[in-house]
Design an enzyme around this catalytic site. Structure first.
Site, PDB file in Angstrom:
ATOM      1  N   VAL A 115       0.854  -1.204   0.000  1.00 32.57           N
ATOM      2  CA  VAL A 115       0.000   0.000   0.000  1.00 32.57           C
ATOM      3  C   VAL A 115       0.886   1.248   0.000  1.00 32.57           C
ATOM      4  O   VAL A 115       0.676   2.192  -0.785  1.00 32.57           O
ATOM      5  CB  VAL A 115      -0.936  -0.004   1.240  1.00 32.57           C
ATOM      6  CG1 VAL A 115      -1.644   1.331   1.410  1.00 32.57           C
ATOM      7  CG2 VAL A 115      -1.958  -1.137   1.146  1.00 32.57           C
ATOM      8  N   ASP A 124      -8.282 -16.455   9.783  1.00 34.42           N
ATOM      9  CA  ASP A 124      -9.508 -17.270   9.802  1.00 34.42           C
ATOM     10  C   ASP A 124     -10.087 -17.574   8.412  1.00 34.42           C
ATOM     11  O   ASP A 124     -10.893 -18.490   8.271  1.00 34.42           O
ATOM     12  CB  ASP A 124     -10.604 -16.571  10.627  1.00 34.42           C
ATOM     13  CG  ASP A 124     -10.175 -16.326  12.055  1.00 34.42           C
ATOM     14  OD1 ASP A 124      -9.250 -17.002  12.526  1.00 34.42           O
ATOM     15  OD2 ASP A 124     -10.767 -15.440  12.703  1.00 34.42           O
ATOM     16  N   LYS A 143      -4.778 -48.791  12.337  1.00 31.86           N
ATOM     17  CA  LYS A 143      -4.194 -47.559  12.865  1.00 31.86           C
ATOM     18  C   LYS A 143      -3.937 -47.719  14.356  1.00 31.86           C
ATOM     19  O   LYS A 143      -4.772 -48.265  15.070  1.00 31.86           O
ATOM     20  CB  LYS A 143      -5.154 -46.393  12.647  1.00 31.86           C
ATOM     21  CG  LYS A 143      -5.373 -46.085  11.181  1.00 31.86           C
ATOM     22  CD  LYS A 143      -6.286 -44.904  11.010  1.00 31.86           C
ATOM     23  CE  LYS A 143      -6.520 -44.666   9.542  1.00 31.86           C
ATOM     24  NZ  LYS A 143      -7.378 -43.531   9.266  1.00 31.86           N
ATOM     25  N   ARG A 167       4.097   1.656  -0.887  1.00 31.48           N
ATOM     26  CA  ARG A 167       4.898   1.886  -2.099  1.00 31.48           C
ATOM     27  C   ARG A 167       4.018   2.223  -3.307  1.00 31.48           C
ATOM     28  O   ARG A 167       4.388   3.077  -4.113  1.00 31.48           O
ATOM     29  CB  ARG A 167       5.789   0.675  -2.370  1.00 31.48           C
ATOM     30  CG  ARG A 167       6.822   0.534  -1.258  1.00 31.48           C
ATOM     31  CD  ARG A 167       8.132  -0.008  -1.729  1.00 31.48           C
ATOM     32  NE  ARG A 167       9.126   0.142  -0.674  1.00 31.48           N
ATOM     33  CZ  ARG A 167      10.133  -0.680  -0.473  1.00 31.48           C
ATOM     34  NH1 ARG A 167      10.291  -1.747  -1.245  1.00 31.48           N
ATOM     35  NH2 ARG A 167      11.007  -0.456   0.492  1.00 31.48           N
ATOM     36  N   GLY A 180      -3.332 -35.168   7.051  1.00 29.15           N
ATOM     37  CA  GLY A 180      -3.816 -36.552   7.046  1.00 29.15           C
ATOM     38  C   GLY A 180      -4.502 -36.949   8.346  1.00 29.15           C
ATOM     39  O   GLY A 180      -4.389 -38.100   8.794  1.00 29.15           O
ATOM     40  N   SER A 189     -10.379  -1.804  18.952  1.00 24.23           N
ATOM     41  CA  SER A 189     -10.732  -0.569  19.660  1.00 24.23           C
ATOM     42  C   SER A 189     -12.194  -0.540  20.097  1.00 24.23           C
ATOM     43  O   SER A 189     -13.099  -0.576  19.272  1.00 24.23           O
ATOM     44  CB  SER A 189     -10.447   0.632  18.755  1.00 24.23           C
ATOM     45  OG  SER A 189     -10.903   1.809  19.374  1.00 24.23           O
ATOM     46  N   ARG A 248      -5.376 -37.482  24.469  1.00 28.93           N
ATOM     47  CA  ARG A 248      -4.620 -36.284  24.846  1.00 28.93           C
ATOM     48  C   ARG A 248      -5.161 -35.075  24.066  1.00 28.93           C
ATOM     49  O   ARG A 248      -5.729 -35.242  22.981  1.00 28.93           O
ATOM     50  CB  ARG A 248      -3.138 -36.426  24.505  1.00 28.93           C
ATOM     51  CG  ARG A 248      -2.402 -37.449  25.376  1.00 28.93           C
ATOM     52  CD  ARG A 248      -2.264 -36.953  26.814  1.00 28.93           C
ATOM     53  NE  ARG A 248      -1.483 -37.861  27.632  1.00 28.93           N
ATOM     54  CZ  ARG A 248      -1.936 -38.982  28.202  1.00 28.93           C
ATOM     55  NH1 ARG A 248      -3.191 -39.357  28.018  1.00 28.93           N
ATOM     56  NH2 ARG A 248      -1.141 -39.720  28.954  1.00 28.93           N
ATOM     57  N   LEU A 283       0.379 -19.424  18.677  1.00 27.00           N
ATOM     58  CA  LEU A 283       1.522 -19.689  17.790  1.00 27.00           C
ATOM     59  C   LEU A 283       1.054 -19.756  16.338  1.00 27.00           C
ATOM     60  O   LEU A 283       1.825 -19.515  15.405  1.00 27.00           O
ATOM     61  CB  LEU A 283       2.297 -20.949  18.205  1.00 27.00           C
ATOM     62  CG  LEU A 283       1.754 -22.350  17.986  1.00 27.00           C
ATOM     63  CD1 LEU A 283       1.959 -22.821  16.568  1.00 27.00           C
ATOM     64  CD2 LEU A 283       2.440 -23.302  18.939  1.00 27.00           C
TER      65      LEU A 283
HETATM   66  O1  F6P Z   1      -9.467 -13.573  14.211  1.00 29.23           O
HETATM   67  C1  F6P Z   1      -8.209 -14.113  14.427  1.00 29.23           C
HETATM   68  C2  F6P Z   1      -8.156 -14.898  15.711  1.00 29.23           C
HETATM   69  O2  F6P Z   1      -6.851 -15.432  15.846  1.00 29.23           O
HETATM   70  C3  F6P Z   1      -9.218 -16.001  15.827  1.00 29.23           C
HETATM   71  O3  F6P Z   1      -8.878 -17.157  15.121  1.00 29.23           O
HETATM   72  C4  F6P Z   1      -9.286 -16.167  17.318  1.00 29.23           C
HETATM   73  O4  F6P Z   1     -10.557 -16.647  17.705  1.00 29.23           O
HETATM   74  C5  F6P Z   1      -9.060 -14.792  17.840  1.00 29.23           C
HETATM   75  O5  F6P Z   1      -8.411 -14.069  16.816  1.00 29.23           O
HETATM   76  C6  F6P Z   1      -8.247 -14.714  19.106  1.00 29.23           C
HETATM   77  O6  F6P Z   1      -8.196 -13.398  19.525  1.00 29.23           O
HETATM   78  P1  F6P Z   1      -7.200 -12.834  20.621  1.00 29.23           P
HETATM   79  O7  F6P Z   1      -5.843 -12.688  19.990  1.00 29.23           O
HETATM   80  O8  F6P Z   1      -7.770 -11.517  21.004  1.00 29.23           O
HETATM   81  O9  F6P Z   1      -7.151 -13.825  21.740  1.00 29.23           O
END
Ligand code: F6P
Length: 325
Positions: free
Chosen positions: A27, A132, A218, A29, A190, A77, A249, A256
């Site tokens: 945007v 998402d 499996k 540049r 998978g 915000s 588990r 991350l």
């Molecule tokens: O919209 C992106 C996202 O990572 C979603 O997948 C997740 O539900 C949300 O934001 C998590 O938000 P925050 O970083 O505020 O915990």
């Protein structure tokens, strides 16, 4: 008559997504290429309200295309949701002589832009930036491909330990209300099944299915669970209670999934969308999100991008079902 654009403001808003920096760079540049000035707005709409703004040059975005997160910082915000907050934001825009805004963000951020544009005569262009992939009208959002690859890498690693211990892993992934990350990471890694908000999951069927796989050949199973409706913990608990013979588990991948260097796909997508945002403003477009459909740039009105649910292709559900026998 529409005011001639000389200065634009650019911001990132909502959850950060890998590739946002590539979009800011594009945007910036493309605007400077067009002899426009660029004002960088920090922390999304908060920066507009609180006058947290800097002049950007082409050098300001050097060495950023490969970096995750957002150099402009981001926020959700609350104040911008109020008329007083939007008034302050408009006053700041006037002070800096900002003629148009480019907002890189997800659903909430584009909803904010729509509201702002309805109250004030400000051309706003949105770029879909969210892991998402839940914005209608674009095949992909910036950050989705990187997050998908990150999840796939994690699931590959979990599979090593799952197979070593003959365990069933429920792995929770992000996606807020959408199952794109869950469904496609399940296919890519998978996994045996994906639990997504767009489809119903019967716990007995799921357990029978896992049991059948284990009896056949499996020795472990991986189920990817979208974070909505109680997430992985909820399903793992139910399976544990009703089928104590399974060694279950849970892994919650968490934030991350939002970090890391953007993939080539996301960098190219962000670069194309950023350039297209400036082209759109030149054409006199306003209040649209720029998307890519079938590899073509498209303009999607905010009202459609944020209000219409983006459906998951039924074919993807079938592919996972067929391949996980
Ligand atoms: O919209 C992106 C996202 O990572 C979603 O997948 C997740 O539900 C949300 O934001 C998590 O938000 P925050 O970083 O505020 O915990």
């Amino acid at each position: 008559m529409m005011k001639r654009i000389q200065t634009i403001g650019v911001m990132t808003s909502g959850g950060d997504a890998p590739g946002m920096n590539a979009a800011i760079r594009a945007v910036t540049r493309a605007a400077i290429f067009n002899n426009w000035k660029v004002k960088a707005i920090y922390k999304g709409y908060e920066g507009l309200i609180n006058n947290d703004i800097k002049d950007f040059t082409t050098e300001s975005v050097s060495n950023t295309i490969q970096r995750g997160g957002t150099i402009l910082k981001t926020a959700r915000s609350k104040e911008f949701m109020t008329p007083e907050g939007r008034r302050k934001a408009y006053d700041t825009m006037q002070m800096h002589q900002i003629d148009a805004l480019v907002i890189i963000g997800g659903n909430g951020s584009l909803a904010g832009a729509q509201e702002f544009a309805a109250e004030y005569d400000v051309p706003c262009i949105g770029l879909p930036g969210t892991i998402d992939n839940d914005l209608y009208g674009t095949d992909n959002t910036i950050g989705y491909d990187t997050a998908l690859n990150t999840i796939m890498d994690c699931v590959d690693k979990i599979r090593d330990t799952a197979t070593s211990h003959n365990r069933i892993f429920f792995i929770e992934v992000m996606g807020r209300d959408a199952g794109f990350l869950a469904q496609n990471s399940a296919i890519a890694a998978g996994a045996e099944a994906a639990i997504i908000p767009e489809d119903t999951t019967d716990i007995d069927q799921l357990a029978q299915f896992i049991g059948r796989g284990i009896r056949k050949s499996k020795n472990s199973s991986i189920v990817i669970v979208s974070e909505k409706d109680g997430g992985a913990m909820h399903y793992a608990e139910r399976v544990r209670k009703e089928y104590p013979e399974f060694d279950v588990r849970v892994t919650i991948l968490g934030h991350l999934q939002r970090g890391g260097m953007p993939t080539a796909f996301d960098r190219i997508l962000a670069s194309r969308l950023g350039v297209a945002a400036i082209e759109a403003l030149k054409e006199g477009q306003r209040n649209v999100m720029i998307g890519v459909r079938n590899d073509q740039i498209v303009y999607v009105p905010f009202s459609k991008a944020i209000k219409i649910d983006k459906p998951i292709d039924k074919e993807l559900i079938d592919v996972l079902n067929i391949l996980s026998i």
